[in-house]
Design a protein around this motif. Sequence first.
Motif, short mmCIF file in Angstrom:
data_model
loop_
_atom_site.label_atom_id
_atom_site.label_comp_id
_atom_site.label_asym_id
_atom_site.label_seq_id
_atom_site.Cartn_x
_atom_site.Cartn_y
_atom_site.Cartn_z
N TYR A 414 0.83 -1.21 0.00
CA TYR A 414 0.00 0.00 0.00
C TYR A 414 0.87 1.26 0.00
N LEU A 415 1.90 1.28 0.85
CA LEU A 415 2.76 2.46 0.95
C LEU A 415 3.50 2.72 -0.36
N LEU A 416 4.02 1.66 -0.97
CA LEU A 416 4.73 1.83 -2.24
C LEU A 416 3.78 2.29 -3.34
N ASN A 417 2.55 1.83 -3.29
CA ASN A 417 1.57 2.22 -4.30
C ASN A 417 1.22 3.71 -4.22
N LEU A 418 1.39 4.31 -3.02
CA LEU A 418 1.10 5.74 -2.86
C LEU A 418 1.98 6.60 -3.76
N VAL A 419 3.19 6.13 -4.05
CA VAL A 419 4.09 6.90 -4.91
C VAL A 419 4.21 6.27 -6.29
N GLY A 420 3.35 5.29 -6.60
CA GLY A 420 3.30 4.73 -7.95
C GLY A 420 4.21 3.55 -8.20
N ILE A 421 4.71 2.90 -7.15
CA ILE A 421 5.54 1.71 -7.33
C ILE A 421 4.64 0.48 -7.34
#
Length: 494
Positions: A414-421
């Motif tokens: 979830y955290l990585l997805n916040l910056v588009g990873i």
Amino acid sequence: MEIIMSNFIGNVLKLVSGSVAAQILGILLVPIVTRIYSPDDMGVFQLFVAVSGILVIFSTFSYQFAIMLPKSEEDSANVFFLSSILVTFISLLTAVAVIIFPEDIEHIIEYIFHTKGSSKYLIYLPVIVFFNGLFFVQNYWLSRKLRFGVVAGSRVLNALSTKVLQLIPLWTASPLGLIAGYTLGYGLADLAMLKGVKEDLTVFKKVSVKKMKEMAIEYKNFPLFSSWSTLANTISPQVPTFLLAYFYSTTVVGYFSLANQVVNMPMGLVGTAIQQVFFQKISEVKNGNSSGDMKAIVSEVYKKLILIGIFPMILLLILGEEIFTFAFGKNWYIAGTYVKILVPFIFLVFLALPISTLYSIFDKQKVWFTYSTALLISRFVALAIGGIYAKSAEFSLCLFSFTGVIFALWNNAYLLNLVGISKRESLEILIKYTTIGVVISIPLILLETLSANFYIIMLAAIIITPIYYGIALRDDPAFKKLLSAFLVNIKNRT
């Protein structure tokens, strides 16, 4: 981007490599502590740390996280003073409670945790809440001011003085020695930080009650959501302390405490250092005060975390009991078993520690609160099931660790997805370095399977460790630059 990462790495080095000799000495003192204090002493001490840690979260109402966010120094100074006043107020309330109701509190502790004589340690509770709360508040202010050297020195002083004070013969080998050393260690660290904070007296003169109220309202999401999320995250790792004491004994808590401490001490040192620099850098990028690609910064940090952490974790999985018996004595063999159970979960938490600040950066406190609450409940249920239906503490900890792994995997994604990873990208990185670590560890696995002499296995581990990092560094020039700078920093300081 290269300049940004260079500055980022430099600040991390200030936090990680400051007074390296003292940091190593602090870690080396742990085996001496375990030979002075029994697992039961360590268990009672861990209960004290768990209770005080919960009170510390309440003491700041999580406003310390907001110190980084205001664009103006004046607003940030008001948040700093607001946090400090709240710490003082909660500490005084705690003091009133332990002075007026010591017997009532002791009866509650004895009923829940089956331990007697705790009242004589309660007087230290408000003191450690005050010292620990100020430690957090000053930490964030100094990080905002980029005084990472002061932060590094204070952390080293805290870790080292705590261990030394626990060893000196001013008190008998009892939980009192552990608690007193722990308390005084934070007090000394606060004094060291105060010298750095005093440099900003000019901006502190602009602090006012009116402005503090305005800041309290503007950042109300921190006490409304972050406080409870932080509280849940603080209680979550302490759930084993409480439930293991309830279902088993403080001796079992002592084993768990050492296992948790030994792994988290070096990993936490690196992870927390990266977290503070990461939070400061990402906050600047988000506010437009600094250039940079947020996705690229997060991706680089995540790769470095995997590279740093995966191989030590594999070593502990293979040699947990042997390492603990050799380092801490035969009485702590079971702690080595516990650490093997906890390793997968601790590794994933290590990866999440620095990037968890993205919850604050993207104003996702509500998501963090929901996640933290669900994690807390799942851990409680897992350990309760283990305690009720199984007599083995190991089985209970397996359920605890498995639950943590599931939640940590979701949290990291979830955290990585916040910056588009993407999930695929992060998974590929994890699999790559895990595979390298496992392949290189095959000789150790074979030696352990063949029941080879411990010293032969350790010699093999010493030889294999640089081989792993050598292969990893060849594929990661940026990390090679980081390690080179780290070694130069050590040389300059020694």
